[in-house]
Design a protein around this motif. Sequence first.
Motif, PDB file in Angstrom:
ATOM      1  N   SER A  38     -51.383 -26.492  50.986  1.00 22.20           N
ATOM      2  CA  SER A  38     -52.624 -27.096  51.459  1.00 22.20           C
ATOM      3  C   SER A  38     -52.392 -28.514  51.968  1.00 22.20           C
ATOM      4  O   SER A  38     -51.480 -29.201  51.494  1.00 22.20           O
ATOM      5  CB  SER A  38     -53.654 -27.154  50.329  1.00 22.20           C
ATOM      6  OG  SER A  38     -53.970 -25.864  49.846  1.00 22.20           O
ATOM      7  N   ARG A  92     -59.951 -20.108  55.491  1.00 18.86           N
ATOM      8  CA  ARG A  92     -58.834 -20.931  55.006  1.00 18.86           C
ATOM      9  C   ARG A  92     -59.119 -22.423  55.166  1.00 18.86           C
ATOM     10  O   ARG A  92     -58.672 -23.233  54.354  1.00 18.86           O
ATOM     11  CB  ARG A  92     -57.546 -20.580  55.772  1.00 18.86           C
ATOM     12  CG  ARG A  92     -57.116 -19.144  55.632  1.00 18.86           C
ATOM     13  CD  ARG A  92     -55.727 -18.919  56.237  1.00 18.86           C
ATOM     14  NE  ARG A  92     -55.688 -19.175  57.661  1.00 18.86           N
ATOM     15  CZ  ARG A  92     -54.860 -20.056  58.238  1.00 18.86           C
ATOM     16  NH1 ARG A  92     -54.011 -20.761  57.497  1.00 18.86           N
ATOM     17  NH2 ARG A  92     -54.865 -20.218  59.555  1.00 18.86           N
ATOM     18  N   ASN A 100     -56.217 -24.758  53.654  1.00 18.02           N
ATOM     19  CA  ASN A 100     -55.586 -24.015  52.570  1.00 18.02           C
ATOM     20  C   ASN A 100     -54.856 -22.797  53.121  1.00 18.02           C
ATOM     21  O   ASN A 100     -55.091 -22.387  54.255  1.00 18.02           O
ATOM     22  CB  ASN A 100     -56.648 -23.578  51.555  1.00 18.02           C
ATOM     23  CG  ASN A 100     -57.346 -24.753  50.908  1.00 18.02           C
ATOM     24  OD1 ASN A 100     -56.704 -25.683  50.433  1.00 18.02           O
ATOM     25  ND2 ASN A 100     -58.676 -24.719  50.889  1.00 18.02           N
TER      26      ASN A 100
END
Length: 128
Positions: free
Chosen positions: A17, A70, A87
């Motif tokens: 991330s 995401r 992420n």
Amino acid sequence: QLQLVEQGGGLVQSGGSLTLSCTASRGSLDFYAVGWFRQAPGKEREGVSCITASAGSMNYPTYADSVKGRFTISRDDAKKTVTLEMNSLKPEDTAVYYCAADVLEFQKCLLEGEYDFWGQGIQVTVSS
């Protein structure tokens, strides 16, 4: 004249991330939509995500299909900052990321040509 500064890029492993921030070093973001765009080597710049101004369209977020689920975009107008939380990063997310701002409605939020104000860009590299 609005000036934008991106921060938070770097190198991360696949699945990791990173959080990018876009801050107005001069001016206020209150009435501006803010978009994130990226350009990978040898490719056209593409829209990643954008968020409308707090007034009117009420912080409406938009995401490219490639990052839905995401990436999360948010804004804090008191801090003059828009954040892109990324992420489950993939090697194909590797690119120079740019933030941009202009007075736009959500329908045009991911259109690169609609933006007049741009940051300098920041590198994001995802290793496999």
